[in-house]
Design a protein around this motif. Structure first.
Motif, short mmCIF file in Angstrom:
data_model
loop_
_atom_site.label_atom_id
_atom_site.label_comp_id
_atom_site.label_asym_id
_atom_site.label_seq_id
_atom_site.Cartn_x
_atom_site.Cartn_y
_atom_site.Cartn_z
N ARG A 82 0.86 -1.19 0.00
CA ARG A 82 0.00 0.00 0.00
C ARG A 82 0.88 1.23 0.00
N GLU A 83 0.61 2.10 -0.95
CA GLU A 83 1.36 3.35 -1.00
C GLU A 83 0.76 4.33 0.01
N ALA A 84 1.41 5.44 0.21
CA ALA A 84 0.95 6.44 1.19
C ALA A 84 -0.46 6.92 0.87
N ASN A 85 -0.80 6.97 -0.41
CA ASN A 85 -2.14 7.43 -0.81
C ASN A 85 -3.18 6.31 -0.75
N GLY A 86 -2.78 5.09 -0.31
CA GLY A 86 -3.70 3.97 -0.17
C GLY A 86 -3.81 3.10 -1.41
#
Length: 131
Positions: free
Chosen positions: A30-34
């Protein structure tokens, strides 16, 4: 790669890819932006999952065995594991047992069908065809 790219490369819908994730078959980051970010090996993993589902295995069994293989399709190769081999042997035995039971049922129905086809006459004893 993003889920849309994985979907395009594998021919599997994004909805089904999310289901694979829920079942523990895929593990995106999961990236920081979800957003989901799938590693390159996910293409091969999706192909393995699809092959094993086509073979009739449950997602629970697939979750347990898919980490023990490399490649997919004709290039599928096991990573030596005696527990995996034992589990697959049990699964094969169970599948063969189900095949044998279905074969017996088919043969019994065929016998009744052939007897009915040979007689070819109707009777007044209350025997009618099922609809």
């Amino acid at each position: 790669m993003k889920i849309g790219t994985l979907s395009l490369r594998t021919g599997v819908s994004t909805r089904l890819l999310r289901y694979y994730e829920q079942q523990g078959l895929l593990h995106p980051h999961r990236e920081a932006n979800g957003y989901r970010s799938y590693p390159e090996g996910s293409v091969e993993r999706v192909e393995q999952v699809r092959d094993l589902l086509k073979a009739g295995l449950s997602t629970q069994i697939i979750r347990d065995i898919v980490p023990c293989f490399t490649g997919s399709g004709e290039t599928l190769r096991p990573i030596a594991d005696p527990v995996l081999a034992a589990n697959l042997a049990r699964e094969l035995t169970d599948i063969q047992r189900r095949i044998d039971a279905l074969t017996d049922k088919r043969d019994a129905i065929r016998s009744y069908f052939e007897a009915a086809a040979v007689s070819g006459s109707s009777s007044d004893d209350g025997c009618t065809t099922a609809s």
